[in-house]
Design a protein around this motif. Structure first.
Motif, short mmCIF file in Angstrom:
data_model
loop_
_atom_site.label_atom_id
_atom_site.label_comp_id
_atom_site.label_asym_id
_atom_site.label_seq_id
_atom_site.Cartn_x
_atom_site.Cartn_y
_atom_site.Cartn_z
N SER A 237 1.38 -1.56 -0.37
CA SER A 237 0.31 0.12 0.22
C SER A 237 0.75 0.94 0.27
O SER A 237 0.16 2.55 -0.05
CB SER A 237 -1.25 -0.31 1.45
OG SER A 237 -0.67 -0.03 2.22
N ALA A 238 2.12 1.25 0.52
CA ALA A 238 2.99 2.22 0.49
C ALA A 238 3.38 2.44 -1.42
O ALA A 238 4.31 3.78 -1.48
CB ALA A 238 4.33 1.84 1.01
N CYS A 239 3.13 1.89 -1.75
CA CYS A 239 3.75 2.32 -3.30
C CYS A 239 2.54 3.34 -2.98
O CYS A 239 1.41 3.29 -3.68
CB CYS A 239 2.91 1.09 -4.59
SG CYS A 239 3.86 1.31 -5.83
N ILE A 240 3.39 4.06 -4.33
CA ILE A 240 3.25 5.36 -5.28
C ILE A 240 2.74 6.15 -6.70
O ILE A 240 1.61 6.32 -6.64
CB ILE A 240 3.48 6.67 -4.65
CG1 ILE A 240 4.88 6.66 -5.34
CG2 ILE A 240 3.93 7.16 -2.93
CD1 ILE A 240 5.77 7.79 -5.95
N GLY A 241 2.54 4.54 -6.86
CA GLY A 241 2.35 4.49 -8.72
C GLY A 241 3.07 5.47 -9.47
O GLY A 241 2.57 5.54 -10.48
N CYS A 242 4.22 5.40 -8.73
CA CYS A 242 5.21 6.36 -10.06
C CYS A 242 5.96 5.92 -10.85
O CYS A 242 6.65 6.23 -11.92
CB CYS A 242 6.11 7.00 -8.96
SG CYS A 242 7.45 5.44 -8.79
N ARG A 243 6.09 4.90 -10.77
CA ARG A 243 6.79 3.76 -12.36
C ARG A 243 7.63 4.02 -12.47
O ARG A 243 8.62 3.40 -13.60
CB ARG A 243 5.56 3.75 -13.31
CG ARG A 243 3.84 3.47 -13.74
CD ARG A 243 3.49 3.76 -14.44
NE ARG A 243 1.79 3.59 -14.66
CZ ARG A 243 1.60 2.77 -14.65
NH1 ARG A 243 2.00 1.54 -14.70
NH2 ARG A 243 -0.29 2.45 -14.06
N SER A 244 9.21 4.28 -11.34
CA SER A 244 10.39 3.99 -11.67
C SER A 244 10.53 3.48 -11.90
O SER A 244 11.31 2.39 -12.69
CB SER A 244 10.43 5.29 -10.79
OG SER A 244 10.41 6.34 -10.67
N CYS A 245 9.85 2.00 -11.60
CA CYS A 245 10.56 0.79 -11.60
C CYS A 245 10.34 0.69 -12.47
O CYS A 245 11.44 -0.61 -13.00
CB CYS A 245 9.88 -0.19 -10.28
SG CYS A 245 8.11 -0.06 -10.07
N GLU A 246 9.03 0.01 -12.72
CA GLU A 246 9.26 0.02 -14.01
C GLU A 246 9.69 -0.49 -15.21
O GLU A 246 9.71 -0.73 -15.87
CB GLU A 246 7.13 -0.46 -15.13
CG GLU A 246 6.54 -0.68 -13.82
CD GLU A 246 5.23 -0.21 -14.12
OE1 GLU A 246 4.44 0.11 -15.25
OE2 GLU A 246 3.95 -0.34 -13.32
N ALA A 247 10.61 1.62 -15.24
CA ALA A 247 10.73 1.98 -16.11
C ALA A 247 12.46 1.21 -16.84
O ALA A 247 12.91 0.90 -17.38
CB ALA A 247 11.20 2.81 -16.26
N VAL A 248 12.85 0.34 -15.83
CA VAL A 248 14.34 -0.76 -14.72
C VAL A 248 14.11 -1.65 -15.22
O VAL A 248 14.98 -2.76 -15.11
CB VAL A 248 15.03 -0.02 -14.48
CG1 VAL A 248 15.22 1.79 -14.53
CG2 VAL A 248 14.32 0.35 -13.20
N CYS A 249 12.30 -2.67 -14.75
CA CYS A 249 12.14 -3.90 -15.28
C CYS A 249 12.41 -4.32 -16.20
O CYS A 249 12.04 -4.47 -17.45
CB CYS A 249 10.91 -4.24 -15.07
SG CYS A 249 10.85 -5.62 -14.20
N PRO A 250 13.41 -5.18 -16.49
CA PRO A 250 14.06 -6.26 -18.00
C PRO A 250 12.77 -7.06 -18.36
O PRO A 250 12.77 -7.55 -19.84
CB PRO A 250 15.07 -7.04 -16.82
CG PRO A 250 15.65 -6.92 -16.16
CD PRO A 250 14.35 -6.10 -15.87
N GLN A 251 12.02 -7.50 -17.19
CA GLN A 251 10.44 -8.67 -17.41
C GLN A 251 9.36 -7.66 -18.29
O GLN A 251 8.53 -8.31 -18.34
CB GLN A 251 10.31 -9.56 -16.06
CG GLN A 251 11.45 -10.07 -15.59
CD GLN A 251 11.62 -11.43 -16.94
OE1 GLN A 251 10.93 -11.50 -17.62
NE2 GLN A 251 13.04 -10.69 -17.18
N GLN A 252 9.77 -5.65 -18.24
CA GLN A 252 8.58 -5.22 -18.66
C GLN A 252 7.51 -5.88 -17.51
O GLN A 252 6.15 -5.39 -17.34
CB GLN A 252 8.20 -5.02 -19.50
CG GLN A 252 9.19 -5.06 -20.58
CD GLN A 252 9.34 -4.81 -22.05
OE1 GLN A 252 8.38 -5.51 -22.63
NE2 GLN A 252 10.09 -4.28 -23.06
#
Length: 377
Positions: A346-361
């Motif tokens: 629930s602490a995720c703020i949905g900024c998607r910074s993590c998704e930009a570097v995820c090799p598995q997309q």
């Protein structure tokens, strides 16, 4: 019945678990005593000599029902296992009170096997805290013969199990794990078995059929296995997998009726471990099961360094996968209870910074939002 050596004992390779006993009108606390006694008679007659119960099973009624059923037989004709209920932190300062009550509920003067129940992220600190005196008390009961063999069960991670073993491993005689051909990789079962092997601790198995999931394969999955062993029932494959692991001594199955018991008894008349071809087929089926509902996180940790909330995203995704595949359950909420609120999904703020570097997309922010919603449901 196949028997396995444990110290000077001969244990039936199949043990009867008392977590899913027959009940009346679907009421988990209203056990059908007559049906239980019939099943125990069937089990005893066919060679099962190991019976497992716990404080919280069937709303506290399992110990009473199983104890009553076993009272019809000589005490030296069966081995009874019970557990200290550390899954509830309010019990931690009540070890003596609970142990004495368990003996009375089961109608015995000793337990052949006794376990620290459900060592996990939520309770590991309390289990290791000397102020509660749990370890000291149980070791005292072992010394005076009221516990013959002491062990532990674990739903926790490899790291948690290692902490427990570092503290108490020298005194542990067996460990009960959730183990099956799905969790061999999904819950890191293989690594956990290797860890126990390093400590010379044999494995007791719980959830061999993963709550029945591995007894009800799809037609496509079943056809693959039937082509390899036309005479083998689908549930038997889960047991044959476990028979292929040398470290496994005891396989517990929670059977709800006489038909399930009979089927399992027939399976355990023989020891038929899998060959390499059969094992590969089973692992392929397990992999395909997981692909349907599990996000392909490889725990590369690229995401972690880009998360402004400093969330342990791989660990959270692993718990999300468990929760999604199982359709709920207690394992993920139990593990999350040991994580600070500001590190929860629930602490995720949905900024998607993590998704930009995820090799598995992976759409991580969507997974965290879904996880939070599932936990609240």
């Amino acid at each position: 019945m196949i028997y396995k050596d444990f110290k000077a004992l001969k244990l039936s390779a199949l043990g009867m678990g008392a977590m899913r006993l027959p009940v009346i009108n679907g009421d988990d606390g209203n056990i059908d005593q007559a049906a239980v006694e019939q099943m125990v008679a069937q089990a005893m007659q066919r060679g099962i000599n190991y019976y497992d119960t716990a404080w919280g099973y069937h709303n506290g009624q399992s110990e009473i029902a199983l104890g009553k059923a076993l009272s019809a037989y000589p005490r030296d004709s069966f081995y009874l296992a019970d557990k200290f209920p550390g899954y509830d932190l309010s019990n931690m300062d009540k070890v003596e009170e609970i142990f004495e009550a368990q003996l009375k509920k089961c109608g015995v003067d000793h337990f052949d096997f006794y376990l620290f129940h459900n060592v996990c992220e939520m309770n590991i600190d309390a289990y290791l805290d000397e102020k509660y005196g749990i370890y000291d008390y149980l070791m005292k009961q072992k010394a005076n013969g009221r516990i013959r063999h002491l062990g532990f069960s674990a739903h926790g991670s490899y790291k948690v199990i290692r902490r427990f073993l570092d503290a108490y491993g020298a005194s542990m005689e067996f460990c009960q794990l959730q183990l099956n051909y799905l969790d061999w990789t999904f819950q890191d079962g293989k690594a956990k078995v290797e860890l126990l092997k390093e400590h010379h601790i044999p494995v007791w198995v719980m959830e061999p059929l993963r709550g029945g999931r591995l007894a009800a394969l799809t037609d496509e999955e079943s056809s693959v296995l039937k082509a390899l062993r036309p005479d083998e029932g689908i549930p038997a494959w889960a047991f044959r997998f476990l028979q292929s692991i040398p470290e496994v001594t005891m396989i517990l199955s929670g059977m709800s009726n006489a038909a399930q018991l009979e089927d399992n008894l027939n399976t355990f008349e023989t020891d038929r471990p899998l060959n390499d071809n059969e094992m590969n087929a089973l692992m392929s089926i397990a992999g395909d099961m997981l692909k349907v509902k599990v996000l392909p996180c490889t725990a590369c940790h690229y995401c972690v360094s880009h998360c402004p909330q400093q969330l342990d995203i791989p660990a959270l995704l692993a718990l999300y996968n468990e929760h999604s595949f199982t359709g709920g359950g207690f394992i993920a909420p139990m593990a999350l209870s040991a994580i600070p609120q500001d590190r929860q999904p629930s602490a995720c703020i949905g900024c998607r910074s993590c998704e930009a570097v995820c090799p598995q997309q992976i759409k991580i922010s969507e997974a965290m939002a879904d996880f939070s919603a599932r936990l609240k449901a």
